[in-house]
Enzyme design. Structure first.
Site, PDB file in Angstrom:
ATOM      1  CG  HIS A 132      58.098 -48.331 -58.333  1.00  0.00           C
ATOM      2  ND1 HIS A 132      58.069 -47.102 -59.358  1.00  0.00           N
ATOM      3  CD2 HIS A 132      57.126 -48.901 -58.326  1.00  0.00           C
ATOM      4  CE1 HIS A 132      56.526 -47.285 -60.031  1.00  0.00           C
ATOM      5  NE2 HIS A 132      56.077 -47.800 -60.192  1.00  0.00           N
ATOM      6  N   GLY A 157      49.413 -43.960 -63.139  1.00  0.00           N
ATOM      7  CA  GLY A 157      50.072 -42.442 -63.757  1.00  0.00           C
ATOM      8  C   GLY A 157      49.814 -42.487 -64.813  1.00  0.00           C
ATOM      9  CG  ASP A 161      50.128 -45.475 -57.031  1.00  0.00           C
ATOM     10  OD1 ASP A 161      51.228 -46.625 -57.032  1.00  0.00           O
ATOM     11  OD2 ASP A 161      49.185 -45.485 -56.940  1.00  0.00           O
ATOM     12  CB  SER A 162      53.418 -47.848 -60.247  1.00  0.00           C
ATOM     13  OG  SER A 162      53.521 -48.531 -60.655  1.00  0.00           O
ATOM     14  CB  ALA A 163      49.428 -49.228 -63.584  1.00  0.00           C
TER      15      ALA A 163
END
Length: 315
Positions: free
Chosen positions: A289, A164, A160-162
């Site tokens: 987010h 991803g 997820d996020s970073a």
């Protein structure tokens, strides 16, 4: 008269997470609560920590779902990369321990959550290198849990996020590396952290500026700044997406996510490329987010979990 030096200017201020100064200094405002490995009473998922490199401190936390006895069926291996802008969080935090416990139980996977080095103390590519090492380790099934219960022919990556962002970079590295690159069946990018130097249609200028400054803090040596292909995978000169090293991709965003425009652009670029794999998309309406980490019991979080589980199952 000698002038007082100007106070260090704050360029990114994300309350409760971190504060970045023009000098490069970072105040870490988020102090995750760590959870010891063990057995989850509710799900029966067992977890343990394994140190992969004592010198760098690289470690992973493994999650093994409750097995039905007798059973000789091997489980897919899911290598997970946590978020936090490359600056905060840990595989051992309450947030990620609980999420990986739920994911391992729901999807029936043997999960390997990577505790990679964080910037700015360890600037990129430290995190990328750690995650690549952990991915290769997981696919090699050296650990007893992986050897006895993991199916090394069915390896997935997710984050997820970073995390991803790391997923994408692992796919690129795997496609271009002759260094025993593992075969990856599927990749899940949850609200991926991508950016660029200029705003895309539908993207706020402020979001572009913040992500660019966050990237500069995590990767101060990037020659192309926010258009570094590791951060902007659709920038001119970035590796061709048709060569990403997996068979299937699922890209997920949220309607109110400040990174949603970049996530959709990435998905559309993959679909438009000559990549021969299957790409799928999910947008969670009305959500922000990484909402699924913050409120995992909400209906949209359950639907997202169901979609990830179905993707791993091949649906």
């Amino acid at each position: 008269m000698e002038m007082e030096p100007k106070a260090d200017e704050v360029i990114v201020d994300l309350p409760t997470y971190f504060r970045i100064y023009k000098s490069g200094r970072v105040d870490l405002l988020h102090r995750p609560v760590f959870v010891p490995a063990g057995v989850d009473d509710a799900s029966g998922v067992a977890s343990k920590d394994v140190v992969l490199d004592a010198t760098t401190g690289l470690s992973v936390r493994l999650f093994l779902p409750k097995l039905q006895e007798p059973s000789s069926k091997k489980l897919p291996i899911l290598v997970y990369f946590h978020g936090g802008g490359f600056i905060i969080e840990s595989a051992k935090s309450t947030t990620y321990h609980n999420y990986l416990t739920s994911l391992a139980s729901a999807a029936g996977v043997l999960a390997v959550s990577v505790d990679y080095r964080l910037a700015p103390a360890h600037p990129l590519p430290a995190a990328y290198d750690d995650c690549w090492s952990a991915l290769r380790w997981a696919a090699s099934a050296q650990d007893a849990w992986l050897a006895d219960h993991g199916d090394a022919s069915r390896v997935f990556v997710a984050g997820d996020s970073a995390g991803g962002n790391i997923v994408h970079n692992m796919l690129v590295r795997g496609a271009s590396s002759a260094d025993n690159a593992p075969r990856i069946e599927g990749a899940v990018l949850l609200h991926p952290y991508f950016g660029g130097s200029t705003a895309m249609e539908g993207e706020e200028e402020g979001a572009v500026a913040v992500t660019a400054m966050m990237w500069a803090s995590a990767c101060p040596g990037a020659a192309d700044g926010a258009d570094d292909p590791r951060f902007n995978p659709i920038a001119p000169g970035a590796p061709e997406l048709e060569r990403i090293g997996c068979e299937r991709v699922l890209v997920c965003t949220a309607e109110k996510d400040w990174l949603a425009t970049r996530g959709r652009a990435y998905y559309e670029a993959v679909v438009a490329s000559a990549w021969p794999g299957d790409a799928a998309w999910l947008e969670s309406k009305g959500e922000e987010h990484v909402f699924f980490l913050l409120k995992p019991e909400c209906e949209n979080a359950k639907q997202l979990m169901d979609r990830v589980v179905a993707f791993i199952a091949g649906a």
